[in-house]
Scaffold this motif. Structure first.
Motif, PDB file in Angstrom:
ATOM      1  N   TRP A   8      42.588  -5.686  -6.501  1.00 37.27           N
ATOM      2  CA  TRP A   8      42.019  -4.668  -8.104  1.00 37.27           C
ATOM      3  C   TRP A   8      43.051  -5.131  -8.811  1.00 37.27           C
ATOM      4  O   TRP A   8      43.970  -6.669  -8.830  1.00 37.27           O
ATOM      5  CB  TRP A   8      44.005  -3.884  -7.012  1.00 37.27           C
ATOM      6  CG  TRP A   8      43.879  -2.735  -7.848  1.00 37.27           C
ATOM      7  CD1 TRP A   8      44.752  -2.526  -8.657  1.00 37.27           C
ATOM      8  CD2 TRP A   8      42.910  -1.497  -8.305  1.00 37.27           C
ATOM      9  NE1 TRP A   8      44.789  -1.726  -9.485  1.00 37.27           N
ATOM     10  CE2 TRP A   8      43.294  -0.538  -8.722  1.00 37.27           C
ATOM     11  CE3 TRP A   8      41.776  -0.836  -7.006  1.00 37.27           C
ATOM     12  CZ2 TRP A   8      43.614   0.050  -9.541  1.00 37.27           C
ATOM     13  CZ3 TRP A   8      41.686  -0.160  -8.076  1.00 37.27           C
ATOM     14  CH2 TRP A   8      42.284   1.290  -8.497  1.00 37.27           C
ATOM     15  N   GLU A 100      44.918  -5.190  -2.519  1.00 38.74           N
ATOM     16  CA  GLU A 100      45.555  -4.633  -3.227  1.00 38.74           C
ATOM     17  C   GLU A 100      46.949  -4.424  -3.193  1.00 38.74           C
ATOM     18  O   GLU A 100      47.612  -5.073  -2.500  1.00 38.74           O
ATOM     19  CB  GLU A 100      45.189  -2.904  -2.354  1.00 38.74           C
ATOM     20  CG  GLU A 100      43.920  -3.174  -1.995  1.00 38.74           C
ATOM     21  CD  GLU A 100      43.722  -1.349  -1.261  1.00 38.74           C
ATOM     22  OE1 GLU A 100      43.999  -0.323  -1.348  1.00 38.74           O
ATOM     23  OE2 GLU A 100      43.349  -2.473   0.181  1.00 38.74           O
ATOM     24  N   TRP A 102      50.690  -2.413  -3.537  1.00 34.71           N
ATOM     25  CA  TRP A 102      51.523  -1.741  -3.440  1.00 34.71           C
ATOM     26  C   TRP A 102      51.140  -0.041  -3.291  1.00 34.71           C
ATOM     27  O   TRP A 102      50.654  -0.260  -4.478  1.00 34.71           O
ATOM     28  CB  TRP A 102      53.137  -1.517  -2.576  1.00 34.71           C
ATOM     29  CG  TRP A 102      54.017  -2.364  -2.349  1.00 34.71           C
ATOM     30  CD1 TRP A 102      55.246  -2.904  -2.873  1.00 34.71           C
ATOM     31  CD2 TRP A 102      53.556  -3.119  -1.598  1.00 34.71           C
ATOM     32  NE1 TRP A 102      55.859  -3.725  -2.117  1.00 34.71           N
ATOM     33  CE2 TRP A 102      54.140  -4.543  -1.170  1.00 34.71           C
ATOM     34  CE3 TRP A 102      52.177  -4.153  -0.954  1.00 34.71           C
ATOM     35  CZ2 TRP A 102      54.747  -4.895  -0.050  1.00 34.71           C
ATOM     36  CZ3 TRP A 102      52.724  -4.976   0.179  1.00 34.71           C
ATOM     37  CH2 TRP A 102      53.283  -5.516   0.447  1.00 34.71           C
ATOM     38  N   ARG A 103      50.814   1.009  -2.979  1.00 28.88           N
ATOM     39  CA  ARG A 103      50.915   2.072  -3.253  1.00 28.88           C
ATOM     40  C   ARG A 103      51.791   2.890  -2.641  1.00 28.88           C
ATOM     41  O   ARG A 103      51.394   3.405  -1.533  1.00 28.88           O
ATOM     42  CB  ARG A 103      49.372   2.487  -2.690  1.00 28.88           C
ATOM     43  CG  ARG A 103      47.744   1.825  -2.909  1.00 28.88           C
ATOM     44  CD  ARG A 103      47.569   2.115  -4.055  1.00 28.88           C
ATOM     45  NE  ARG A 103      46.391   1.570  -4.445  1.00 28.88           N
ATOM     46  CZ  ARG A 103      46.064   1.351  -5.642  1.00 28.88           C
ATOM     47  NH1 ARG A 103      46.942   1.883  -7.354  1.00 28.88           N
ATOM     48  NH2 ARG A 103      45.033   0.455  -6.395  1.00 28.88           N
TER      49      ARG A 103
ATOM     50  N   ARG B  87      51.903   9.166  -1.570  1.00 29.47           N
ATOM     51  CA  ARG B  87      50.750   8.134  -2.306  1.00 29.47           C
ATOM     52  C   ARG B  87      49.544   9.251  -2.647  1.00 29.47           C
ATOM     53  O   ARG B  87      48.594   9.004  -1.968  1.00 29.47           O
ATOM     54  CB  ARG B  87      50.876   7.669  -0.901  1.00 29.47           C
ATOM     55  CG  ARG B  87      49.339   6.554  -1.168  1.00 29.47           C
ATOM     56  CD  ARG B  87      49.453   5.703  -0.319  1.00 29.47           C
ATOM     57  NE  ARG B  87      50.590   4.646   0.043  1.00 29.47           N
ATOM     58  CZ  ARG B  87      51.010   4.207   1.169  1.00 29.47           C
ATOM     59  NH1 ARG B  87      50.792   5.113   2.795  1.00 29.47           N
ATOM     60  NH2 ARG B  87      52.732   3.661   1.373  1.00 29.47           N
ATOM     61  N   LYS B  89      47.590   7.434  -4.934  1.00 31.73           N
ATOM     62  CA  LYS B  89      46.667   6.932  -4.588  1.00 31.73           C
ATOM     63  C   LYS B  89      46.471   5.706  -3.697  1.00 31.73           C
ATOM     64  O   LYS B  89      47.035   5.541  -3.198  1.00 31.73           O
ATOM     65  CB  LYS B  89      46.523   5.960  -6.178  1.00 31.73           C
ATOM     66  CG  LYS B  89      45.885   4.259  -5.658  1.00 31.73           C
ATOM     67  CD  LYS B  89      44.377   5.223  -7.168  1.00 31.73           C
ATOM     68  CE  LYS B  89      43.174   3.710  -6.675  1.00 31.73           C
ATOM     69  NZ  LYS B  89      41.958   4.662  -6.740  1.00 31.73           N
ATOM     70  N   ARG B  90      44.905   6.801  -2.755  1.00 33.07           N
ATOM     71  CA  ARG B  90      45.214   5.715  -1.203  1.00 33.07           C
ATOM     72  C   ARG B  90      44.567   4.726  -1.388  1.00 33.07           C
ATOM     73  O   ARG B  90      44.537   3.635  -2.189  1.00 33.07           O
ATOM     74  CB  ARG B  90      44.027   6.767  -0.371  1.00 33.07           C
ATOM     75  CG  ARG B  90      44.830   8.082  -0.678  1.00 33.07           C
ATOM     76  CD  ARG B  90      44.076   8.917   0.296  1.00 33.07           C
ATOM     77  NE  ARG B  90      44.895   8.124   1.973  1.00 33.07           N
ATOM     78  CZ  ARG B  90      45.372   8.724   2.506  1.00 33.07           C
ATOM     79  NH1 ARG B  90      46.639   9.500   1.162  1.00 33.07           N
ATOM     80  NH2 ARG B  90      46.339   8.624   3.225  1.00 33.07           N
ATOM     81  N   TYR B  91      44.859   3.982  -0.667  1.00 29.03           N
ATOM     82  CA  TYR B  91      43.678   2.657   0.066  1.00 29.03           C
ATOM     83  C   TYR B  91      43.364   2.452  -0.100  1.00 29.03           C
ATOM     84  O   TYR B  91      42.298   3.859   0.571  1.00 29.03           O
ATOM     85  CB  TYR B  91      45.022   1.481   0.805  1.00 29.03           C
ATOM     86  CG  TYR B  91      46.365   1.211   0.797  1.00 29.03           C
ATOM     87  CD1 TYR B  91      47.062   0.499  -0.116  1.00 29.03           C
ATOM     88  CD2 TYR B  91      47.559   2.023   1.481  1.00 29.03           C
ATOM     89  CE1 TYR B  91      48.002  -0.031  -0.140  1.00 29.03           C
ATOM     90  CE2 TYR B  91      48.908   1.852   1.301  1.00 29.03           C
ATOM     91  CZ  TYR B  91      49.112   0.761   0.244  1.00 29.03           C
ATOM     92  OH  TYR B  91      50.711  -0.114   0.298  1.00 29.03           O
TER      93      TYR B  91
END
Lengths: 246, 223, 646
Positions: A8, A100, A102-103, B87, B89-91
């Motif tokens: 990302w 990615e 952390w979200r 959350r 924005k998802r993975y």
């Protein structure tokens, strides 16, 4: 070993990010995941491109800075380690690895794989301490503490504040992080004095910051590099309810 | 400072209390239902149904029960929306941690169970209460709704039987996580007793849902 | 020599601190609110100082380069913290802790500071327990102790293998409490790049916001730096990737003296280097030496057979093993101080008995496992064993660990007086980044003790003695020309770095420099090598400023730029380290000059000529710095040759 990396990339907090694909070749299986990223960054620098930003510091699994979500798991496929302790021998030659950040709403992306976890500091600020000043405290051995309680407190205190629990949770809940701190103090007589105020303030802050709610899925426990147990969340619930109801 | 009803842990408390209440309700419901296939006549079932429909205490309980359902659903949806918002924005690759498998689908199983409930209520409860399309039976000189016949007629239809069985399997998935989760949310966790609670949860789920499933199957094939 | 007045209080050693406190000036509560203190670094020393100063009512601004103060590298300390509590009733006392520290430091530490450190050590444990630090306890509920290198008593308190973490989180929590109270303002992801002097006094700092790249000015009535050591100069070390010596180097360039830069500690028990891509070395706690026995094969045939994989360590008979520490130092055995253990390992490896890549020795737990049972070893060191296995992919319960020395800690640092004030008035230095307490070698579990002693119990007193005369100084606007000058100096430096656009990455140059530093100014030094180092480092400095490549821009998050600024400082620091090592024509503690050793290969100290602190004054880049000497006097201890043999 050779790998294809899908990483990302996002220039800054307000930019719209995207995945970029990179190839790295000839990686030693003894190489750590972050050293593999170092090698990638060297390649990018050689080509006058911008290296991938990621948080890291101690590289021995204790500072909690690394925060990579690797192939669908915080800190990657090994258990009980942080990304810096993850070695490439855990992957197969030729693997494609998706990396990615952390979200979570309270963890906004700053750049590439770097996120802002200062919300954890805000939670500690709200009550993650014993309210005593320096000096004027009793001798350390004044209050004996049952060994089992001290050990349980230590189990909880092992939290490194990396945020893997939030990253793993389908609800982006910070319960395990908060539970670890509440539980540590709940097990010690020094912490019991203001246990009620502490748990109420920390939970209120956690809610205010926009973390999700715990639905007892246990992903946090499974992904915690320090293997902090769900039993601490139960203790947090107990502490909170007794503070509120009793 | 947030209060007990709006804080995250408070909401979970409500969820778990309402959930445990529904867990108890399921046992009562199952006991009455089983009387239909155990007894030779519909009499015990119809009498029990009558009692459930007329007794003043049960009337009050009925309101509480509806309250319990609504509370459980309301908090469930509310929590889920908050969780989605946490959350934005998802993975690209979702987490597949080895954890309680069914816990990930609570909202989905809940949605199916809600649909089931609506149909179920339309089929039996509302028919008896509002529409009066139920045949009557007379025991000891008193008239009762012959709900037993209604049920048996319904479960002679193959598609209805399959629908019920599928829905109870979904309910089982919901309970497999929900039962022990309620105890965790209440903070009732103990090194020795939590494994017992988990085992009880599985036994309860298997027993109750198998019991409910047995009835349409039994009626379809053997009555 | 007016520059170096250590301002040690008069009177007998044991009464100096008491009499200092009785006579010092204090600031009243109403005035504390009017005074701003800048604290740079939030490790044990910085966080404990910020918390304590905040509690007293000062306005504190705390800075760290990490995203959270909780990540400061103190967190990685494993083994424990010393304190003269004498809980085990084994004969410990303040005097004995002081004695062991001075002796361990090879008589190159300042006596009064060390005694004070030993005096307050007990209070640290009290403070930490009250904060809720979960120290290890015995079944009776009281605190447990273990023994550490260089001591014959058990005075080390610990929290599993994560003592540093627990102590840091305690100090961090205390600081966050003050953040909540409004007395401490936190600046994470912010790096100090320069110090601002107004009329010769420290009055502020210039920082770079590591997220936005913005250069910012901050005022303080006093500035405290607690930024740790410069061990990362060696590239491979046990320090964190971001650990740096830049704050130390910048204040040195602004006039603070740099003391004993060549005194760096090489830790004997680290996981050996295994590849050139390696970014850091991992330490295995010294506590392992309590139950592990260190050995190499006695016979060269066995070394060869091992390296060819024909045999495994277990195949070597007891009689064919050389437990060289037990052989050479019967009294202390495997628990000799770090410098001694490190050199002994190097000696065996240089003699051709090294295992693994040739640069490793065995640390074997078989005997302890047989004696105590696997579960006891697991309880004591479980997390360390797991860590080792994760990295090396070998199970230390079954086959011995391989270890080798690595750079770990800097005893040298900013010169401070008894009040922890540097030669710049109003600039204080705490913890690893000052030089004061460990002499030429630090004992295990003493770094945590010193960091917390400085932050909790020393600076909060001594800084008041300075600030008491500043109560009439109003807050200064950061528009003063001094701030402008410092800022433009920084901007020029960063611009220059960005404009080089050379061909080598920062890491490439750093790695090259680190290897040279390790080779020439590492575990063993000699005149020829050190002269070469001074020249080579000067050349490397030129090369760096001509050929470094930094992608991206300065007005954004740019880790390459951060690293570049730090490496530029490391290279210059290396030059000073080499000069200091060259000047010190003796072997003491971590500083080993090959020309000065006994026939048995032990360090040969020269007290007649070198019993002093070497404090260097900056005169310009590439110019020879000026050496100032602070003579050391020992009143309460007999200076003798360190002997760990009998």
């Amino acid at each position: 070993m050779d790998f294809t990396l899908k990483i990302w990339r996002q220039e800054n907090a307000s930019a719209k990010g995207r995945f970029e694909t990179y190839k790295v070749t000839g990686i030693s299986s003894d190489c750590s995941f972050l050293e593999m990223l170092d090698i990638l960054n060297q390649q990018l620098i050689d080509k006058f491109e911008i290296p991938v930003c990621f948080d890291h510091d101690c590289r021995e699994g204790i500072c909690g800075a690394c925060s990579l979500y690797i192939n669908g798991r915080p800190h990657g496929p090994d258990s009980a380690v942080t990304a810096c302790q993850l070695h490439m021998r855990k992957f197969k030659d030729g693997d494609t690895i998706i990396v990615e950040p952390w979200r979570a709403r309270p963890f906004p992306v700053i750049k590439d794989l770097v996120v802002d976890r200062s919300s954890f500091d805000r939670i500690i600020e709200a009550g993650g301490y014993v309210s005593i000043n320096t000096g004027g405290v009793p001798d350390a051995n004044t209050i004996p503490i049952p060994r089992a309680n001290a050990e349980t407190a230590m189990d909880a205190a092992a939290c490194i504040g990396c945020g893997a629990c939030v990253a793993a949770c389908k609800n982006a809940s910070a319960m395990l992080f908060v539970a670890a701190k509440v539980s540590q103090f709940a097990m010690l007589p020094q912490g019991r004095v203001e246990a009620k105020e502490r748990v109420m303030r920390m939970v209120a802050k956690m809610d205010e910051l926009g973390f999700g709610n715990c639905t007892n899925t246990g992903a946090c426990e499974a992904e915690c590099p320090k293997q902090i147990s769900l039993s601490h969340i139960a203790r947090l619930n107990r502490e909170y309810l007794s503070a509120r109801v009793l | 400072m947030s209060n007990i009803l709006t804080s995250s842990i408070g909401k979970k408390l409500m969820m778990s209390l309402a959930g445990l209440f529904l867990v108890i309700f399921l046992i009562v419901h199952l006991a009455i239902n089983l009387s239909l296939i155990i007894a030779d006549t519909h009499e015990p079932f119809n009498k029990a149904a009558h009692f459930m429909g007329t007794n003043i205490v049960i009337k009050v309980m009925e309101i509480i029960l509806f309250g319990g359902f609504l509370l459980h659903m309301f908090y469930g949806v509310f929590l889920q929306i908050q969780n989605w918002m946490a959350r934005p924005k998802r993975y690209r690759k979702e987490n597949y941690s080895q954890t309680s498998f069914f816990s990930k689908f609570m909202i989905h199983t809940a949605a199916i169970i809600t649909v089931f409930l609506v149909i179920h209520l339309l089929d039996f409860y509302l028919k008896a209460k509002l529409f009066g399309e139920v045949p009557m039976a007379i025991y000891d000189g008193r008239e009762y709704h012959d709900l037993g016949t209604l049920v048996i007629n319904k479960f002679k239809i193959g598609s209805v039987v399959i629908f019920y069985i599928v829905c109870f399997m979904i309910l089982a998935f919901h309970l497999l996580h929900g039962f022990q989760s309620a105890f965790q949310s209440l903070g009732l966790e103990h090194k020795k007793y939590t494994p017992v609670i988990r085992a009880l949860g599985v036994i309860y789920t298997v027993f109750v849902t198998a019991g409910f499933m047995l009835i349409p199957v039994y009626i379809y094939f053997w009555m | 020599m007016t520059k170096l007045n250590a301002r040690i209080p008069e009177g007998p050693l044991a009464e100096k601190w008491t009499s200092y406190k009785a006579g010092q000036k204090l600031v009243n509560p109403a005035n504390k609110r009017k005074l701003d203190i800048i604290v740079v670094g939030t490790g044990l020393a910085g966080a404990s100082a910020a918390a304590s100063l905040g509690e007293l009512g000062f306005n504190v601004k705390a800075f760290c380069y990490q995203d959270s103060p909780r990540r400061a590298h103190s967190i990685a300390a494993q083994g424990g913290i010393n304190a003269a509590k004498n809980y085990p009733n084994d004969g410990d006392s303040v005097y004995r802790l002081y004695y062991d520290t001075i002796k361990g430091g090879d008589y190159r530490a300042r006596e009064a500071n060390v005694y004070r450190l030993a005096e307050v050590s007990g209070s640290i444990i009290d403070q930490c327990v009250a904060q809720g630090v979960p120290f290890a306890r015995e079944y009776g509920g009281l605190l447990d102790n273990r023994s550490f290198g260089g001591a014959q008593v058990s005075r080390t308190f610990y929290a599993r293998g994560q003592t540093g973490q627990q102590l840091l989180l305690g100090a961090y929590s205390a600081m966050m409490r003050q953040v909540n109270a409004g007395t401490v303002k936190l600046f994470p992801r912010t790096e100090m790049l320069d110090i601002v002097l107004v009329e010769g006094k420290a009055r502020g700092i210039i920082t770079r916001n590591l997220v936005t790249g913005k250069i910012e000015r901050h005022f303080g009535h006093a500035v405290v730096i607690a930024t740790g050591g410069y061990g990362r100069a060696f590239y491979l070390s046990t320090n964190a990737m971001g650990s740096n010596g830049s704050a130390v180097w910048q204040v040195y360039k602004r006039g603070a003296l740099f003391a004993n830069p060549s005194f760096v500690q090489i830790h004997p028990t680290c996981i050996p280097v295994h590849g050139d891509y390696q970014s850091k070395l991992t330490l295995m706690s010294e506590s392992l030496r309590n139950d592990g026995r260190i050995w190499v094969p006695k016979k060269k045939e066995d070394v060869e057979a091992l390296s060819e994989g024909r045999i495994v360590p277990k195949d070597i008979a007891e009689d064919d093993r050389d437990y060289y520490l037990e052989r050479r130092y019967p009294a202390f055995g495997n628990l000799v101080p770090r410098d001694v253990a490190s050199r002994a390992a190097k000696e065996r490896c240089d003699a051709g008995f090294g295992v693994g890549s040739g640069l490793a020795v065995y640390l074997d737990f078989q005997e302890s496992i047989q004696r105590l049972g696997k579960h006891v070893i697991e309880e004591r060191y479980g997390n360390l064993f797991q860590m080792y296995e994760k990295i090396v992919d070998e199970n230390p319960y079954e086959t011995p660990m391989m270890i080798y020395p690595a750079i770990h800690y800097c005893m040298g640092g900013v010169w401070v007086d008894y009040e922890l004030m540097t030669t710049i008035p109003g600039l204080f230095s705490l913890g690893e980044c000052n030089f004061s307490d460990h002499g030429a070698n630090r004992l295990g579990a003493s770094a945590l003790m010193q960091g917390l002693a400085d932050g909790y119990f020393i600076l909060p007193y001594t800084i008041q003695n300075y600030l008491a005369s500043e109560i009439l100084t109003p807050r200064m606007p950061t528009t003063l020309p001094e701030f402008g000058e410092a800022e433009s100096h920084i901007r020029e430096r960063l611009d220059k770095l960005m404009q080089i656009k050379g061909s080598q990455s920062v890491d490439q140059i750093h790695r090259k420099f680190g290897l040279l530093l390790w080779e020439l100014v590492g575990m063993a030094r000699n005149k020829e090598g050190l002269n070469k180092a001074v020249k080579e480092f000067a050349m490397l400095r030129e090369e760096f400023w001509k050929d470094v490549r930094i992608p991206g821009g300065a007005e954004e998050m740019n880790p390459e730029l951060e690293k570049a600024a730090r490496v530029a400082d490391f290279i210059e620091t290396g030059e000073l380290m080499a000069r200091d090592a060259l000047q010190r024509e003796e072997s003491c503690g971590g500083h080993f000059r090959e020309e000065y050793q006994t026939p048995e290969g032990e360090a040969s100290r020269n007290d007649d000529d070198f019993m002093f602190v070497a404090a260097w004054e900056y005169t310009g880049t590439g110019k020879e710095p000026v050496l100032h000497k602070e003579a050391l006097h020992y009143e309460s201890i007999k200076v003798q040759t360190r002997n760990y043999k009998i």
